[in-house]
Design a protein around this motif. Structure first.
Motif, PDB file in Angstrom:
ATOM      1  N   ASN A  25       0.858  -1.170   0.000  1.00  0.00           N
ATOM      2  CA  ASN A  25       0.000   0.000   0.000  1.00  0.00           C
ATOM      3  C   ASN A  25       0.905   1.233   0.000  1.00  0.00           C
ATOM      4  OD1 ASN A  25      -1.646   2.181   0.868  1.00  0.00           O
ATOM      5  ND2 ASN A  25      -3.028   0.767   1.901  1.00  0.00           N
ATOM      6  N   SER A  26       0.635   2.210  -0.859  1.00  0.00           N
ATOM      7  CA  SER A  26       1.516   3.380  -0.948  1.00  0.00           C
ATOM      8  C   SER A  26       1.167   4.486   0.041  1.00  0.00           C
ATOM      9  CB  SER A  26       1.499   3.950  -2.371  1.00  0.00           C
ATOM     10  OG  SER A  26       0.223   4.477  -2.661  1.00  0.00           O
ATOM     11  N   ALA A  27       0.111   4.318   0.847  1.00  0.00           N
ATOM     12  CA  ALA A  27      -0.315   5.378   1.769  1.00  0.00           C
ATOM     13  C   ALA A  27       0.481   5.343   3.069  1.00  0.00           C
ATOM     14  CB  ALA A  27      -1.808   5.247   2.054  1.00  0.00           C
ATOM     15  N   SER A  60       5.955   6.043  -4.468  1.00  0.00           N
ATOM     16  CA  SER A  60       5.986   4.698  -5.034  1.00  0.00           C
ATOM     17  C   SER A  60       5.951   3.653  -3.923  1.00  0.00           C
ATOM     18  CB  SER A  60       7.271   4.537  -5.852  1.00  0.00           C
ATOM     19  OG  SER A  60       7.475   3.183  -6.185  1.00  0.00           O
ATOM     20  N   THR A  61       5.398   2.480  -4.212  1.00  0.00           N
ATOM     21  CA  THR A  61       5.382   1.418  -3.211  1.00  0.00           C
ATOM     22  C   THR A  61       6.770   0.813  -3.025  1.00  0.00           C
ATOM     23  OG1 THR A  61       4.721  -0.189  -4.894  1.00  0.00           O
ATOM     24  CG2 THR A  61       2.959   0.808  -3.554  1.00  0.00           C
ATOM     25  N   SER A  88       7.679   4.279   9.980  1.00  0.00           N
ATOM     26  CA  SER A  88       6.618   4.250   8.973  1.00  0.00           C
ATOM     27  C   SER A  88       5.348   4.809   9.578  1.00  0.00           C
ATOM     28  CB  SER A  88       6.374   2.812   8.501  1.00  0.00           C
ATOM     29  OG  SER A  88       7.530   2.300   7.878  1.00  0.00           O
ATOM     30  N   VAL A  89       4.757   5.777   8.905  1.00  0.00           N
ATOM     31  CA  VAL A  89       3.547   6.421   9.397  1.00  0.00           C
ATOM     32  C   VAL A  89       2.439   6.237   8.362  1.00  0.00           C
ATOM     33  CG1 VAL A  89       2.508   8.581  10.171  1.00  0.00           C
ATOM     34  CG2 VAL A  89       4.923   8.112  10.646  1.00  0.00           C
ATOM     35  N   PRO A  90       1.462   5.360   8.661  1.00  0.00           N
ATOM     36  CA  PRO A  90       0.329   5.175   7.745  1.00  0.00           C
ATOM     37  C   PRO A  90      -0.516   6.434   7.683  1.00  0.00           C
ATOM     38  CG  PRO A  90       0.454   3.401   9.354  1.00  0.00           C
ATOM     39  CD  PRO A  90       1.399   4.470   9.808  1.00  0.00           C
ATOM     40  N   SER A  91      -1.172   6.649   6.551  1.00  0.00           N
ATOM     41  CA  SER A  91      -2.072   7.789   6.426  1.00  0.00           C
ATOM     42  C   SER A  91      -3.320   7.361   5.672  1.00  0.00           C
ATOM     43  CB  SER A  91      -1.377   8.937   5.698  1.00  0.00           C
ATOM     44  OG  SER A  91      -1.030   8.543   4.392  1.00  0.00           O
ATOM     45  N   PHE A 100      -1.634  -5.800   5.291  1.00  0.00           N
ATOM     46  CA  PHE A 100      -0.773  -4.681   4.949  1.00  0.00           C
ATOM     47  C   PHE A 100       0.657  -5.089   5.253  1.00  0.00           C
ATOM     48  CE2 PHE A 100       0.582  -0.226   6.283  1.00  0.00           C
ATOM     49  CZ  PHE A 100       0.984   0.085   5.003  1.00  0.00           C
ATOM     50  N   THR A 101       1.479  -5.228   4.238  1.00  0.00           N
ATOM     51  CA  THR A 101       2.832  -5.743   4.443  1.00  0.00           C
ATOM     52  C   THR A 101       3.871  -4.850   3.796  1.00  0.00           C
ATOM     53  OG1 THR A 101       2.738  -7.087   2.434  1.00  0.00           O
ATOM     54  CG2 THR A 101       2.051  -8.151   4.493  1.00  0.00           C
TER      55      THR A 101
END
Length: 191
Positions: A25-27, A60-61, A88-91, A100-101
């Motif tokens: 996931n790129s987010a 980019s992923t 790593s900070v998800p958004s 999610f890996t």
């Protein structure tokens, strides 16, 4: 932390090290902080390519942690250990995804002209499951029509409904002007 070992039989001077992250996931926003490089057995750490990097959410992923990190001296039996921290900070909705890996792949490319007798061990991947926190804060007061000099009780509930434990989570609740702090208690409820 990635450790590279030259199993020989030849020196692998001027060979290249690479490390990439690939997200499902790129987010995600990443901050990569280089910590250290240590070398043993006569090897010498790369002098370039090991730096701090930042990737914005939506990038980019595939994210390069280091690329073209050239090992100037790498005798048979020598090891190179590179340590870095990744925040790593998800958004957005990235934590709503069921699986999610991120895959972290470290690899070695021999210098031109060097024959690697066992090239099947030149790359190693580790798959990590990324779990998110979901912090919610609710604040209430015991009397919304308070009189001057009346003691008030604020109740603040902080809840983590996410998949992961939150540690060292900063929380601030300043008092409004004119209020005087009296005391506080904290109760932890699990389950």
């Amino acid at each position: 932390m990635m450790t590279y070992t030259n199993n020989g039989p030849e020196a692998a001077n001027n060979s290249t090290l690479t490390d990439n992250l690939v997200y499902s996931n790129s987010a995600i926003a990443d901050t990569v902080s280089f910590v250290s490089c240590t070398a043993t057995g006569g090897a010498v750490c790369p002098s370039t390519g090991l730096t701090n990097k930042t990737y914005a959410s939506g990038a980019s992923t595939t994210r390069n942690i280091y690329n073209a990190a050239v090992v100037p001296i790498w005798p048979s039996g020598g090891t190179i250990t590179i340590t870095y921290d990744i925040l790593s900070v998800p958004s957005g909705t990235s934590c709503a995804v069921a699986t999610f890996t991120r895959t972290n792949t470290a690899s070695y490319t021999p210098v031109a002209g060097l024959v690697d007798t066992l090239s099947t061990n030149n790359s190693q991947a580790v798959v990590q499951t990324v779990k998110c926190t979901d912090i919610a804060v609710n604040k209430s007061i015991n009397d919304t029509t308070a009189m001057p000099n009346q003691a008030l009780t604020y109740t603040i509930d902080v809840t983590n409904s996410g998949q992961s434990t939150a540690t060292n989570f900063p929380f601030v609740d300043p008092l409004p002007d004119g209020f005087i702090y009296s005391s506080a208690t904290c109760t932890v409820v699990t389950g």
